[in-house]
Scaffold this active site. Structure first.
Site, PDB file in Angstrom:
ATOM      1  N   ASP A  47       5.554  -9.119   0.835  1.00 30.75           N
ATOM      2  CA  ASP A  47       5.143  -8.120   2.239  1.00 30.75           C
ATOM      3  C   ASP A  47       3.674  -7.698   2.404  1.00 30.75           C
ATOM      4  O   ASP A  47       2.703  -7.109   2.878  1.00 30.75           O
ATOM      5  CB  ASP A  47       5.747  -6.386   1.029  1.00 30.75           C
ATOM      6  CG  ASP A  47       6.306  -6.680   1.143  1.00 30.75           C
ATOM      7  OD1 ASP A  47       7.511  -7.348   1.764  1.00 30.75           O
ATOM      8  OD2 ASP A  47       7.786  -5.925   0.664  1.00 30.75           O
ATOM      9  N   GLU A 130       7.800  19.272   4.047  1.00 32.52           N
ATOM     10  CA  GLU A 130       9.138  19.432   4.742  1.00 32.52           C
ATOM     11  C   GLU A 130       9.539  18.442   4.489  1.00 32.52           C
ATOM     12  O   GLU A 130       9.118  17.472   4.149  1.00 32.52           O
ATOM     13  CB  GLU A 130       9.345  20.232   5.806  1.00 32.52           C
ATOM     14  CG  GLU A 130       7.826  18.934   7.309  1.00 32.52           C
ATOM     15  CD  GLU A 130       7.717  19.048   8.647  1.00 32.52           C
ATOM     16  OE1 GLU A 130       6.687  20.503   7.962  1.00 32.52           O
ATOM     17  OE2 GLU A 130       7.857  18.708   9.325  1.00 32.52           O
ATOM     18  N   LYS A 132      11.044  14.899   5.613  1.00 31.03           N
ATOM     19  CA  LYS A 132      10.631  13.614   5.879  1.00 31.03           C
ATOM     20  C   LYS A 132      11.964  12.440   6.665  1.00 31.03           C
ATOM     21  O   LYS A 132      12.442  12.145   5.970  1.00 31.03           O
ATOM     22  CB  LYS A 132       9.502  12.312   5.520  1.00 31.03           C
ATOM     23  CG  LYS A 132       9.226  11.225   6.570  1.00 31.03           C
ATOM     24  CD  LYS A 132       7.948  10.581   6.243  1.00 31.03           C
ATOM     25  CE  LYS A 132       7.374   9.209   7.711  1.00 31.03           C
ATOM     26  NZ  LYS A 132       8.259   8.227   7.723  1.00 31.03           N
ATOM     27  N   ASP A 134      14.864  10.153   8.265  1.00 31.58           N
ATOM     28  CA  ASP A 134      14.451   9.146   8.678  1.00 31.58           C
ATOM     29  C   ASP A 134      15.191   8.670   9.601  1.00 31.58           C
ATOM     30  O   ASP A 134      15.915   7.971  10.014  1.00 31.58           O
ATOM     31  CB  ASP A 134      14.745   8.139   7.094  1.00 31.58           C
ATOM     32  CG  ASP A 134      14.257   6.480   7.490  1.00 31.58           C
ATOM     33  OD1 ASP A 134      14.256   6.518   8.871  1.00 31.58           O
ATOM     34  OD2 ASP A 134      15.785   5.794   7.008  1.00 31.58           O
ATOM     35  N   TYR A 242       9.523  19.569  14.962  1.00 32.20           N
ATOM     36  CA  TYR A 242       8.833  19.809  13.518  1.00 32.20           C
ATOM     37  C   TYR A 242       7.344  19.520  14.397  1.00 32.20           C
ATOM     38  O   TYR A 242       6.478  19.946  13.436  1.00 32.20           O
ATOM     39  CB  TYR A 242       8.866  18.588  11.942  1.00 32.20           C
ATOM     40  CG  TYR A 242       8.723  17.354  13.014  1.00 32.20           C
ATOM     41  CD1 TYR A 242       7.943  16.541  13.343  1.00 32.20           C
ATOM     42  CD2 TYR A 242      10.099  16.457  12.701  1.00 32.20           C
ATOM     43  CE1 TYR A 242       7.846  14.792  13.734  1.00 32.20           C
ATOM     44  CE2 TYR A 242      10.221  14.954  13.003  1.00 32.20           C
ATOM     45  CZ  TYR A 242       9.109  14.549  13.817  1.00 32.20           C
ATOM     46  OH  TYR A 242       9.277  12.980  13.496  1.00 32.20           O
ATOM     47  N   LYS A 331       5.811   9.175   0.359  1.00 30.45           N
ATOM     48  CA  LYS A 331       7.828   8.430   0.103  1.00 30.45           C
ATOM     49  C   LYS A 331       8.646   8.398  -1.481  1.00 30.45           C
ATOM     50  O   LYS A 331       7.645   8.683  -2.268  1.00 30.45           O
ATOM     51  CB  LYS A 331       7.059   6.792   0.919  1.00 30.45           C
ATOM     52  CG  LYS A 331       5.996   7.125   2.008  1.00 30.45           C
ATOM     53  CD  LYS A 331       7.195   7.372   3.067  1.00 30.45           C
ATOM     54  CE  LYS A 331       8.461   6.338   3.780  1.00 30.45           C
ATOM     55  NZ  LYS A 331       7.354   5.221   4.054  1.00 30.45           N
ATOM     56  N   CYS A 425       4.321 -31.164  -1.015  1.00 28.13           N
ATOM     57  CA  CYS A 425       4.623 -30.420  -0.097  1.00 28.13           C
ATOM     58  C   CYS A 425       5.933 -31.317   0.701  1.00 28.13           C
ATOM     59  O   CYS A 425       6.120 -32.246   0.161  1.00 28.13           O
ATOM     60  CB  CYS A 425       3.028 -31.285   0.997  1.00 28.13           C
ATOM     61  SG  CYS A 425       3.560 -29.757   2.439  1.00 28.13           S
ATOM     62  N   CYS A 427       5.804 -31.489   3.405  1.00 25.10           N
ATOM     63  CA  CYS A 427       6.005 -32.601   4.545  1.00 25.10           C
ATOM     64  C   CYS A 427       6.284 -33.657   4.200  1.00 25.10           C
ATOM     65  O   CYS A 427       6.001 -34.420   2.759  1.00 25.10           O
ATOM     66  CB  CYS A 427       4.317 -32.076   5.289  1.00 25.10           C
ATOM     67  SG  CYS A 427       2.992 -33.360   4.440  1.00 25.10           S
ATOM     68  N   CYS A 449      -0.309 -26.924   0.943  1.00 22.66           N
ATOM     69  CA  CYS A 449       0.005 -28.643   1.261  1.00 22.66           C
ATOM     70  C   CYS A 449      -2.041 -28.575   0.803  1.00 22.66           C
ATOM     71  O   CYS A 449      -2.312 -27.726   2.348  1.00 22.66           O
ATOM     72  CB  CYS A 449       0.466 -28.966   2.036  1.00 22.66           C
ATOM     73  SG  CYS A 449       0.454 -30.525   2.484  1.00 22.66           S
ATOM     74  N   CYS A 455      -0.588 -32.551   7.487  1.00 21.30           N
ATOM     75  CA  CYS A 455       0.664 -31.456   7.276  1.00 21.30           C
ATOM     76  C   CYS A 455       0.960 -31.147   8.811  1.00 21.30           C
ATOM     77  O   CYS A 455       0.244 -30.775   9.545  1.00 21.30           O
ATOM     78  CB  CYS A 455       0.121 -31.398   5.840  1.00 21.30           C
ATOM     79  SG  CYS A 455       1.721 -29.965   6.160  1.00 21.30           S
TER      80      CYS A 455
END
Ligand code: IVH
Length: 712
Positions: A47, A130, A132, A134, A242, A331, A425, A427, A449, A455
């Site tokens: 992420d 307030e 949030k 979704d 809102y 959040k 690797c 590969c 690699c 590669c």
């Protein structure tokens, strides 16, 4: 991370050409990650790495809005396949919100506002809180009191016309109530589905043998974006108002809370949980309260939104890139679940990065079925001591890739063994995996690699980089053509040198390039001429084009200037690859070049495949032009600059990079040696000190005027 070596130049230091190039590459990379994540459910990056790519994209677009691409990832936020609805340009852009996760960030948010507005201790600052919602945001334009156009958010500037569908939503008034209404009123809010309605829709879908929706938000989006408003009407969508956009004569009330009451008076449904607070503590109390009611609200929320109440203050606070400074989304923590880890699969990205992915017994987390979770890297696997067969806790937050948080050790089967991360690797070459040094000089966690050009996972990416605009820049040889030649049986291109032998090979081939689809005599002639034109190339471009990790354009330029000639650079690089300490120290001593670069050079030239690839390429070229001496004729060259206060047009890092690029030294504190202090709002002791010491003090704008560049 994919493309990390491309992203070393600070945004403020990018030229428009570099920015355009990078935006192209980012669009490409992010789209590929999205496809792997959303369609294949098989992400290859963490992420954090994915977010970093998006953040970089946004930052570049903020500085070069004219370069925002049609296919930019920022335009695709929240937007599913488009093209079926008419486009609507928003009179006032629909912005997004900055996120906060920890309580401290909320305290900082309040403090920041106080500082920015210079609100004295005793004076109150009212902020609303307030839920949030979704769902998906929508802008409703009323003209003469009647609903005229309803549009989705789209990319924030341009959305889709969903008027016919929105007319079927009961909560949306077709005519506004009240007298003396402004000619134009744009009302903004969230379209969503209640839990009960979501369950009923899915039951119907299932009974009809149709696919079920993963969560209420997806169902709401799918329902709103129906071409047949009849279908939308059969899905009981709801709407909370809102916010607002364009209003003739400006908002009729002077605060957020009064405006929401006004919207209610116009006939909208507003959220009953909204509260006005006068301290960060009070905001946090509302947050806890709303969080505790989350399960019983009957609709999905994913946090609490805080907004400065006074509209005149909102205006003064303004925006940073595409989020208001006067609001923030606090959040809720991610949702968790436990399941069994069936296997660990290694995925190879286009930079040769090997990312372990947990293959899970499918499980529903927060309404979404999850079967893959990222394990990031070998260290993470070792840290978690996660083993095949383990029961693991996973978490997902919003749309991000699910993560393995911990192993439920009590449930570990008797016969498990610690996981062994591969050392070679995937590969065909079975080249060694290496851990690269990070930009800060530490040993990295990503196993890559070392095959580079050899590669197959990396070749195409390298070739694409090789011909890109800031590298060899071969006209008529873009990503498409590279992909073509990479696959082509008659004229295969598997390494840079092959590009330069295309014409010769085509001559002896039976099947000619000009007869192939997408080519013709003229385009082939032009292409071969364009290739020939690049047989002479500047040293910095050449080094950049090699695609050495961490060697972006700026670094390539520094290396070129330091060594002057290709022979000198190549000889040093080969010595470094052989472990020559003296050569290493010499490169390390170059301004702004550190261990990350030196290690990357060592690894690159330490692989015999790479060395061969480079030598063959050099043999095809006519000349690598020696580097010029650096230019020092800028108004701030040799000067010492200190930045202080809240800079508004650039980040601190960008400011620093810009100054350094112009030959200035950047210091952290004011001294006798300081030539300029660039002070933003809220500057404190440094400003006083600079004034006392008679140092020239500049505003951000004056700084830009001095160096002759524009801020944003
Ligand atoms: S205010 C200028 N209030 O959150 C800020 N947004 O991350 C305008 N959202 O696109 C947004 N509930 O879809 C605001 N009570 C709320 C919200 C809310 C949900 C969504 C909205 C927006 C996104 C921003």
């Amino acid at each position: 991370m994919a493309g990390r070596h491309h992203t070393t130049t600070p945004v403020a230091a990018l030229t428009p050409e570099e920015a355009a190039d990078e935006l192209a590459r980012l669009a490409h990379e992010i789209a590929a990650h999205d496809a792997r994540y959303y369609q294949e459910d098989a992400p290859t990056v963490s992420d954090a790495d994915y977010d970093a790519l998006r953040v970089r994209n946004t930052a570049i677009e903020a500085r070069f809005p004219e370069l925002i691409r049609e296919d930019s990832p920022s335009r695709k936020v929240g937007a599913a396949p488009t093209g079926k609805f008419a486009k609507v340009r928003h009179a006032v852009p629909m912005l997004s919100l900055q996120n906060a996760f920890a309580d401290e960030e909320v305290l900082e948010f309040v403090e920041r506002i106080r500082r920015f507005l210079r609100i004295p201790e005793g004076e109150s600052l009212v902020i609303t809180a307030e839920p949030k919602i979704d769902g998906l945001s929508c802008s409703l334009r009323y003209e003469g009191g009647a609903l005229a156009v309803a549009a989705t958010r789209g990319d924030g500037f341009e959305g889709e016309d969903v008027t016919a569908n929105v007319r079927t939503i009961e909560d949306v008034p077709k005519r506004l109530k009240g007298r003396g209404l402004p000619d134009v009123v744009e009302v903004r809010g969230e379209v969503y589905l209640a839990h009960a309605d979501f369950a009923a829709i899915n039951a119907r879908q299932q009974a009809a043998g149709k696919p079920v929706f993963a969560n209420p938000r997806n169902a709401a989006a799918g329902s709103l974006r129906q071409l047949d408003p009849g279908i939308t009407a059969s899905r009981p969508l709801k709407f909370f108002a809102y916010a607002w956009g364009d209003i003739t004569g400006g908002p009729p009330e002077d605060s957020q809370s009064a405006m929401v009451r006004w919207l209610k008076g116009c006939g909208f449904v507003t959220n009953p949980l909204m509260k006005a607070c006068d301290s960060a503590e009070a905001l946090l109390a509302v947050y806890r309260d709303i969080e505790s009611r989350r399960a019983t609200l009957g609709y999905d929320i994913d946090g609490v939104v805080y907004k400065v109440d006074r509209i005149d203050w909102q205006e003064r606070l303004g925006f940073v890139s595409r989020s208001p400074r006067w609001a923030i989304a606090h959040k809720f923590p991610a949702e968790k679940a436990t399941t069994v880890l069936r296997d660990i699969e290694i995925q190879v990205g286009r930079t040769g990065a090997h990312t372990p992915v947990a293959k899970l017994e499918p499980i529903t987390v927060g309404g979404v079925v999850v079967q893959n979770a990222t394990l990031h890297n070998a260290d993470e696997i070792a840290r978690l001591d996660v083993r095949i067969g383990d029961t693991v806790e996973i978490q997902r937050a919003g749309d991000v890739i699910p993560q393995v948080v911990r192993v439920v050790i009590e449930k570990r089967p008797a016969d498990t063994r610690p996981y062994e991360f591969p050392i070679l690797c995937k590969c065909d070459l079975k080249t060694a995996l290496v851990r690269e040094t990070t930009a800060s000089g530490e040993e990295g966690v990503v196993a890559r690699c070392s095959g580079e050009f050899a590669c197959p996972y990396q070749t195409i990416e390298h070739l694409r980089h090789f011909v890109s605009r800031r590298a060899f820049d071969v006209e008529g040889l873009g990503e498409k053509q590279i992909a073509f030649f990479f696959e082509d049986e008659d004229l295969p291109v598997g390494a840079p040198a092959d590009i330069f032998t295309l014409a010769k090979r085509d001559e002896t081939n039976f099947k000619k390039l000009k007869d192939k689809e997408g080519f013709g005599s003229l385009s082939v002639k032009n292409l071969f001429e364009a290739i020939d034109a690049r047989r002479t190339i500047a040293l910095d471009r050449f080094i950049y084009a090699l695609g050495i990790r961490h060697v972006g354009e700026t670094t390539a330029r520094q290396l070129a200037r330091a060594y002057g000639t290709w022979d000198a650079f190549f000889a040093t690089a080969q010595r470094i690859a052989k472990g020559d300490a003296e050569a290493r120290a010499e490169m390390d001593a170059i301004d702004q070049i550190g261990d990350a670069v030196v290690d990357a050079v060592a690894k690159y030239f330490g692989e015999s495949h790479n060395e061969r690839v480079v030598e063959k390429l050099v043999a095809e070229l006519d000349r690598i032009v020696d580097a010029e001496k650096p230019q020092s004729a800028t108004p701030v060259a040799g000067k010492t600059v200190v930045f202080t206060g809240a800079l508004e047009k650039m980040t601190r890092d960008e400011a620093k990079a810009m100054a350094e690029r112009l030959g200035a030294k950047v210091a952290g504190s004011v001294s006798k040696k300081t030539d300029f202090l660039v002070a933003g709002p809220g500057a404190g002791s440094k400003l006083t000190k600079a004034r006392d010491a008679g140092v020239t003090v500049l505003t951000e704008d004056e700084w830009f005027a001095l160096v002759g560049e524009t801020g944003t």
